[in-house]
Scaffold this active site. Structure first.
Site, short mmCIF file in Angstrom:
data_model
loop_
_atom_site.label_atom_id
_atom_site.label_comp_id
_atom_site.label_asym_id
_atom_site.label_seq_id
_atom_site.Cartn_x
_atom_site.Cartn_y
_atom_site.Cartn_z
N LEU A 1 0.87 -1.18 0.00
CA LEU A 1 0.00 0.00 0.00
C LEU A 1 0.90 1.23 0.00
O LEU A 1 1.87 1.29 0.76
CB LEU A 1 -0.87 0.03 1.26
CG LEU A 1 -2.31 -0.50 1.20
CD1 LEU A 1 -2.97 -0.30 2.55
CD2 LEU A 1 -3.14 0.16 0.11
N ASP A 2 0.59 2.21 -0.83
CA ASP A 2 1.37 3.45 -0.85
C ASP A 2 1.29 4.15 0.50
O ASP A 2 0.28 4.04 1.21
CB ASP A 2 0.84 4.40 -1.94
CG ASP A 2 1.14 3.91 -3.34
OD1 ASP A 2 2.08 3.12 -3.50
OD2 ASP A 2 0.43 4.33 -4.27
N PRO A 3 2.32 4.92 0.86
CA PRO A 3 2.29 5.66 2.13
C PRO A 3 1.06 6.57 2.27
O PRO A 3 0.56 6.77 3.37
CB PRO A 3 3.58 6.48 2.09
CG PRO A 3 4.51 5.65 1.26
CD PRO A 3 3.65 5.03 0.20
N ALA B 1 -1.87 5.97 1.23
CA ALA B 1 -3.10 5.17 1.36
C ALA B 1 -3.17 4.57 2.76
O ALA B 1 -2.15 4.36 3.41
CB ALA B 1 -3.12 4.07 0.31
#
Length: 231
Positions: free
Chosen positions: A52-54, A56
């Site tokens: 998961l992107d930071p 998100a």
């Protein structure tokens, strides 16, 4: 749930609710540190089943011990996301990581047009990953090229979107729910959605709510997990 040395080694699936700004790597490291401290392990396998992107939040599946062998199976499961697309502007990263580079009119955009635009993204489609992504080209991450201002050719990929539902419209913000296959970039979907509306768009919030049958409602934060393990 009560965790023991034996069941951590034999394998556990931990449902973690990743906080905003944390990287998936940070979340795994926090869990691994707590497990090693609790049980005195010198080594223990801990890994996640899908980054998961930071920027998100939401569901991160973390596997321990022998269950790390199941990671590839879990990564292939259908995923559900909710979030917000902001219309009328674009950002190079397709999300809040970078500054706005272009603005566009949204005067022509109606609720009906927004609902209609979702239809062209349902089913199997070709999608271009964002230039600001961790995918590799010639042994280098794409975001490394992007940050250096180097343009590289990115090939499209086949992905599948089962559901693209608009849950609220409060222009310029549009809230959504998406059910999609592995490899789908919601940032790219937001960017392409803006184009479909003859405007621009970027992803302003994102939360992963489901991976297969696993639900974020049953997840806890890395800090809560640590507090539970190390009271």
């Amino acid at each position: 749930m009560i965790y023991t040395e034996e069941n951590i080694k034999s394998g556990q699936v931990l449902l973690i609710d990743k906080p905003l700004t944390w990287s998936s790597f940070q979340a795994v490291n926090k869990i691994k540190w707590a497990i090693k401290k609790k049980f005195g392990f010198k080594k223990i396998k801990v890994g996640h089943a899908g980054t998961l992107d930071p920027l998100a939040t939401g569901l991160l599946i973390i596997c321990t011990g022998k269950f790390t062998k199941k990671i590839s199976d879990l990564q292939g499961q259908i995923k559900e996301y909710t979030g917000t697309i902001t219309l009328g502007a674009t950002r190079p990263s397709y999300d809040m990581e970078t500054e706005i580079d272009n603005t566009f009119s949204i005067d022509h955009i109606t609720s009906e047009k927004i609902q209609d635009a979702t239809k062209q993204f349902i089913g199997e489609i070709d999608q271009y990953p964002p230039v600001f992504s961790a995918l590799k080209k010639d042994g280098k991450r794409l975001y490394e090229f992007a940050r250096e201002g180097i343009e590289v050719e990115i090939k499209s990929r086949k992905i599948s979107i089962e559901t693209f539902e608009i849950t609220a419209i409060n222009l310029p913000d549009v809230e959504f729910r998406v059910v999609c296959s592995k490899g789908t970039y919601i940032r790219s979907l937001a960017h392409d959605f803006g184009k479909a509306l003859d405007s621009g768009a970027y992803l302003s919030t994102l939360r992963r709510t489901k991976i297969g049958d696993f639900n974020v409602d049953n997840a806890i934060t890395p800090d809560a997990f640590t507090d539970m393990l190390l009271p």
